[in-house]
Enzyme design. Structure first.
Site, PDB file in Angstrom:
ATOM      1  N   GLY A  91       0.815  -1.201   0.000  1.00 39.41           N
ATOM      2  CA  GLY A  91       0.000   0.000   0.000  1.00 39.41           C
ATOM      3  C   GLY A  91       0.848   1.250   0.000  1.00 39.41           C
ATOM      4  O   GLY A  91       0.493   2.264  -0.625  1.00 39.41           O
ATOM      5  N   ASN A 173      -6.107   5.269   9.930  1.00 39.66           N
ATOM      6  CA  ASN A 173      -5.614   3.976  10.368  1.00 39.66           C
ATOM      7  C   ASN A 173      -5.511   3.849  11.877  1.00 39.66           C
ATOM      8  O   ASN A 173      -5.300   2.749  12.394  1.00 39.66           O
ATOM      9  CB  ASN A 173      -4.253   3.668   9.729  1.00 39.66           C
ATOM     10  CG  ASN A 173      -3.278   4.822   9.863  1.00 39.66           C
ATOM     11  OD1 ASN A 173      -3.620   5.971   9.649  1.00 39.66           O
ATOM     12  ND2 ASN A 173      -2.048   4.519  10.225  1.00 39.66           N
ATOM     13  N   GLN A 201      -7.338   1.029   4.597  1.00 43.05           N
ATOM     14  CA  GLN A 201      -8.101   0.616   5.768  1.00 43.05           C
ATOM     15  C   GLN A 201      -9.577   0.424   5.464  1.00 43.05           C
ATOM     16  O   GLN A 201     -10.274  -0.276   6.207  1.00 43.05           O
ATOM     17  CB  GLN A 201      -7.947   1.650   6.889  1.00 43.05           C
ATOM     18  CG  GLN A 201      -6.587   1.686   7.544  1.00 43.05           C
ATOM     19  CD  GLN A 201      -6.334   0.472   8.434  1.00 43.05           C
ATOM     20  OE1 GLN A 201      -7.225  -0.324   8.713  1.00 43.05           O
ATOM     21  NE2 GLN A 201      -5.106   0.328   8.878  1.00 43.05           N
ATOM     22  N   GLY A 222      -2.922  -5.417   0.401  1.00 40.05           N
ATOM     23  CA  GLY A 222      -3.427  -6.770   0.560  1.00 40.05           C
ATOM     24  C   GLY A 222      -3.542  -7.224   1.993  1.00 40.05           C
ATOM     25  O   GLY A 222      -4.507  -7.909   2.370  1.00 40.05           O
ATOM     26  N   HIS A 223      -2.558  -6.877   2.826  1.00 37.21           N
ATOM     27  CA  HIS A 223      -2.552  -7.443   4.177  1.00 37.21           C
ATOM     28  C   HIS A 223      -3.569  -6.794   5.106  1.00 37.21           C
ATOM     29  O   HIS A 223      -3.677  -7.171   6.261  1.00 37.21           O
ATOM     30  CB  HIS A 223      -1.145  -7.378   4.780  1.00 37.21           C
ATOM     31  CG  HIS A 223      -0.724  -6.028   5.251  1.00 37.21           C
ATOM     32  ND1 HIS A 223      -0.626  -5.702   6.582  1.00 37.21           N
ATOM     33  CD2 HIS A 223      -0.370  -4.916   4.563  1.00 37.21           C
ATOM     34  CE1 HIS A 223      -0.231  -4.445   6.704  1.00 37.21           C
ATOM     35  NE2 HIS A 223      -0.054  -3.951   5.489  1.00 37.21           N
ATOM     36  N   THR A 259       8.818  -8.169 -13.159  1.00 32.41           N
ATOM     37  CA  THR A 259       7.929  -9.305 -13.381  1.00 32.41           C
ATOM     38  C   THR A 259       6.957  -9.447 -12.218  1.00 32.41           C
ATOM     39  O   THR A 259       7.356  -9.493 -11.059  1.00 32.41           O
ATOM     40  CB  THR A 259       8.745 -10.605 -13.523  1.00 32.41           C
ATOM     41  OG1 THR A 259       9.656 -10.458 -14.615  1.00 32.41           O
ATOM     42  CG2 THR A 259       7.837 -11.795 -13.764  1.00 32.41           C
ATOM     43  N   CYS A 347       2.644   1.818  12.319  1.00 38.12           N
ATOM     44  CA  CYS A 347       3.707   2.604  11.684  1.00 38.12           C
ATOM     45  C   CYS A 347       4.495   3.419  12.703  1.00 38.12           C
ATOM     46  O   CYS A 347       5.606   3.859  12.434  1.00 38.12           O
ATOM     47  CB  CYS A 347       3.104   3.543  10.641  1.00 38.12           C
ATOM     48  SG  CYS A 347       2.163   2.695   9.361  1.00 38.12           S
TER      49      CYS A 347
END
Length: 404
Positions: A91, A173, A201, A222-223, A259, A347
């Site tokens: 993100g 967040n 979020q 994603g997480h 890739t 964070c």
């Protein structure tokens, strides 16, 4: 975790192995466990279907098709077109590409003006600081009120003919406060500025539709939605110019070379599908019920000491952010090993200083240091919230007694 979590019914999502023992997990806003169904979806692309999706032979076919399917699944989560999704490594990378890439697309970035907010995610704040330090880009940091929201009138006042980009996160967040993104984007659009929002979020927890919101750039992680770490995405509205931060072989429409990790993209796509189904089947209401139940239990056990930091502002359904008077949040969590939670954003974990977000909302140092962020998620049960409230209250009582 409660016994009910370790014995999921067939109609319930399977419980990740990591949640079958250990403390009650209330840090879903820091990171989510990988849903076993997501793991199952990605595994073939770590084993059988290993080919490079850009190759022209047999071994590329399955990876190439899977990458296209994942792109469509992520697009469907936010109401976008599949060709408007760019896969990134996180993100934070999506934020950097959206903010820095939009400014560097101009020939003279030093003449550009960017607007963000004081309580923005560090990834956006650092991107803005980088632009100012390296290119002289002018940045305005909008204040927030006591409820943590940006006033659209303040944005309108801050806009200038040089403003090229506005970046305001969808949901904070730490506090879970939801910004009036549709109103803010409308103001920015009237002045000809692009609008970026970090929705890491929010997406997958509440409905996020890029057309309804009127935004140009949206960051996802994603997480935060039960996929692995190391995969994110940026929605780039068709026609929006961006300068790639990672130039190279032309992958991701030339906006992010390298890739692609097909397995991780597949995981994000599967997670997006599951999140969309969960939203449509009442998931947000379930999380709101858990959040409010936890608040009630804490307030009953600690009368007069528990204060929600952002009412009556709309909030994410899963986050309960409170201050508990008379104690420090880090002391409470350190003395309650049966609960896994946070005092604020991961964070800023380990910092002895009060949260900049809370200070910007007007909380004093003592109040800010008394904060707890309790985040419910897919496998949180009512029994978990009750157990957490009891354990936290017991710790607070012990700390208060010891302080006398």
């Amino acid at each position: 975790m409660s016994a009910s979590q370790s014995k999921a019914q067939p109609s319930e999502p399977p419980v990740p192995q990591g949640l079958r023992a250990g403390p009650v997990y209330l840090d879903y806003n820091s990171t989510t466990p990988v849903d076993p169904r997501v793991t199952e979806a990605m595994l073939p692309y770590l084993t059988a279907h290993f080919g490079n999706p850009s190759s022209g032979h047999h071994y590329a076919t399955q990876p190439r098709d899977a990458l296209a399917r994942a792109r469509r699944q992520v697009a469907d989560l936010i109401g976008a077109d599949k060709d408007e999704i760019v896969f990134t490594g996180s993100g934070s990378e999506a934020d950097a590409l959206g903010v820095i890439g939009a400014v560097l697309a101009h020939q003279s970035p030093g003449e550009i003006h960017v607007i963000t907010q004081a309580t923005e995610h560090p990834a956006v704040l650092e991107a803005c600081r980088t632009l100012h330090r390296r290119h002289g880009t002018h940045v305005t940091y909008l204040p927030v009120g006591a409820h943590g929201r940006v006033d659209p009138a303040d944005l309108a006042t801050a806009l200038t003919p040089r403003t090229a980009l506005v970046s305001i996160m969808t949901a904070n967040n730490e506090t879970g406060v939801l910004q009036p993104i549709d109103e803010l984007a409308t103001v920015a659009r009237r002045h000809g500025a692009l609008f970026h929002t970090d929705a890491a979020q929010a997406a997958g927890k509440i409905p996020v539709d890029v057309t309804r919101l009127g935004v140009d750039l949206v960051s996802l992680a994603g997480h935060k939605i039960y996929a692995p770490k190391g995969i994110g995405a940026l929605y780039v509205r068709s026609g929006v110019p961006l300068e790639p931060l990672v130039p190279g072989g032309g992958q991701e429409r030339g906006l992010r070379a390298g890739t692609e990790s097909v397995a991780l993209a597949v995981a994000l796509g599967a997670a997006a599908d599951l999140a969309r189904l969960e939203i449509n089947s009442g998931g947000p209401d379930r999380l709101t019920g858990l959040r409010d139940r936890l608040h009630r239990r804490l307030a009953e056990l600690l009368p007069g000491r528990v204060t929600v930091t952002s009412p009556p502002a709309p909030r994410l359904p899963g986050i309960l952010h409170v201050t508990i008077s008379g104690v420090r949040g880090d002391d409470v969590l350190a003395a309650t090993p049966t609960i896994a939670a946070a005092t604020g954003s991961a964070c800023h974990a380990g910092s002895p200083e009060p949260s900049p977000v809370l200070r910007a909302m007007g909380l004093n140092r003592t109040q800010a240091l008394s904060a707890l962020r309790l985040g419910a998620g897919r496998w949180t049960t009512p029994a978990d919230t009750d157990r957490a409230a009891q354990a936290l209250a017991a710790t607070v009582h012990a700390l208060l007694t010891g302080a006398r």
